[in-house]
Each structure stands twice: as structure tokens, then as C-alpha cells.
Design a protein around this motif. Structure first.
Motif, PDB file in Angstrom:
ATOM      1  N   ARG A  98       0.870  -1.318   0.043  1.00  0.00           N
ATOM      2  CA  ARG A  98      -0.046  -0.231  -0.039  1.00  0.00           C
ATOM      3  C   ARG A  98       0.876   1.278   0.015  1.00  0.00           C
ATOM      4  O   ARG A  98       0.816   2.186  -0.822  1.00  0.00           O
ATOM      5  N   THR A 102       1.180   3.873  -2.981  1.00  0.00           N
ATOM      6  CA  THR A 102       1.071   5.263  -2.735  1.00  0.00           C
ATOM      7  C   THR A 102       2.004   6.462  -3.107  1.00  0.00           C
ATOM      8  O   THR A 102       1.677   7.265  -3.940  1.00  0.00           O
ATOM      9  N   ALA A 111      -4.026   3.871 -13.203  1.00  0.00           N
ATOM     10  CA  ALA A 111      -4.031   4.636 -12.039  1.00  0.00           C
ATOM     11  C   ALA A 111      -5.579   4.042 -11.418  1.00  0.00           C
ATOM     12  O   ALA A 111      -5.625   4.094 -10.084  1.00  0.00           O
ATOM     13  N   ALA A 112      -6.661   3.766 -12.205  1.00  0.00           N
ATOM     14  CA  ALA A 112      -7.780   3.338 -11.518  1.00  0.00           C
ATOM     15  C   ALA A 112      -7.602   1.951 -10.851  1.00  0.00           C
ATOM     16  O   ALA A 112      -8.304   2.049  -9.632  1.00  0.00           O
ATOM     17  N   SER A 113      -6.906   1.197 -11.301  1.00  0.00           N
ATOM     18  CA  SER A 113      -6.614  -0.259 -10.620  1.00  0.00           C
ATOM     19  C   SER A 113      -5.838   0.191  -9.279  1.00  0.00           C
ATOM     20  O   SER A 113      -6.098  -0.622  -8.427  1.00  0.00           O
ATOM     21  N   THR A 115      -5.991   2.782  -7.480  1.00  0.00           N
ATOM     22  CA  THR A 115      -7.003   3.157  -6.370  1.00  0.00           C
ATOM     23  C   THR A 115      -7.905   2.119  -5.996  1.00  0.00           C
ATOM     24  O   THR A 115      -8.156   2.237  -4.729  1.00  0.00           O
ATOM     25  N   LEU A 118      -5.954   0.147  -3.503  1.00  0.00           N
ATOM     26  CA  LEU A 118      -5.996   0.905  -2.156  1.00  0.00           C
ATOM     27  C   LEU A 118      -6.973   1.000  -1.595  1.00  0.00           C
ATOM     28  O   LEU A 118      -7.246   0.727  -0.031  1.00  0.00           O
ATOM     29  N   GLN A 119      -8.136   1.243  -2.163  1.00  0.00           N
ATOM     30  CA  GLN A 119      -9.564   1.074  -1.352  1.00  0.00           C
ATOM     31  C   GLN A 119      -9.736  -0.293  -0.723  1.00  0.00           C
ATOM     32  O   GLN A 119     -10.185  -0.108   0.301  1.00  0.00           O
TER      33      GLN A 119
END
Length: 126
Positions: A98, A102, A111-113, A115, A118-119
Motif C-alpha cells: 500500500r 501510494t 491509476a484506476a486499478s 486506486t 488501495l481502497q
């Protein structure tokens, strides 16, 4: 020749619309093997994490790779293996990845993956 016609002179004929969940082999020495894996995930948050890991891993595999991509892909493989085998992943591994992601500043295509990953980690770690 229509799909219902047999080839002239005999011989084999195969018509397949779709195959799901199996293996096929043809010919005198044909051999088909099928390996199936069942993944047991202990809760929804870990299931979401497994999905995010697989998506990010797949996207990192596309296009040019950097040493950072290789490092992250190796950690994702570790996490996927743990989640698939035991239904959980070691907290320290999740925290390190993580933190690495970051600071990684991924390309727009991942980037979407990142994000989503990380969520999903936040959902597991709390």
C-alpha cells in the motif's frame, strides 16, 4: 457445405459453439488436461482485495515495464497466492505494498486499478 452436412468420404467432423470449464483433445494422440482452482476467501473485503490484485496485476503486465512494475507485480503475486491459499494476506505485506503504491505515481492506464487496490486494502486493514 452447410453446418449439417458431413464431409465427403467420411472422416471426423466437429462443430463447437462454445466450451466452458473443460478441455478438449483431438487426433490419435490427443491429450486433454484440465486444472481447476477454487479460491476460498474469508470475507467480502478480502474478496474485493483479491479482485483488485488480479486487475492491477493484469494491467501492470501490459506494455513497457519498469523495475518498479516488476517489484510491485511480485508483491501482488505474493498477496494473490496468500489470499487464494489461506483466504487472507499478511498485514505487513499489505501495508508495505500500500505504501509503495501510494508513492509510486502510476501511469494513467493503471491509476484506476491502483486506486481500487488501495481502497480494497483499506477495507481489509480497517
Amino acid at each position: 457445405m452447410s453446418s449439417d452436412d458431413q464431409p465427403a468420404g467420411g472422416g471426423a467432423s466437429v462443430h463447437i459453439g462454445a466450451v466452458h470449464g473443460g478441455s478438449l483433445a483431438f487426433g490419435d494422440h490427443g491429450k486433454a488436461e484440465s486444472t481447476n482452482y477454487t479460491t476460498v476467501v474469508s470475507d467480502r473485503a478480502r474478496g474485493d482485495l483479491l479482485t483488485a490484485v488480479r486487475t492491477l496485476r493484469r494491467e501492470l503486465g501490459e506494455g513497457a515495464r519498469t523495475p518498479e512494475d516488476d517489484e510491485i507485480a511480485a508483491r501482488l503475486d505474493d498477496i494473490e497466492g496468500e489470499l487464494s491459499r489461506a483466504g487472507r494476506a499478511e498485514r505487513g505485506v499489505l501495508v508495505r505494498l500500500r505504501d509503495r503504491l501510494t508513492e509510486y505515481a502510476p501511469a494513467a492506464t493503471t491509476a484506476a486499478s491502483v486506486t481500487a487496490f488501495l481502497q480494497a486494502v483499506a477495507g481489509v486493514l480497517g
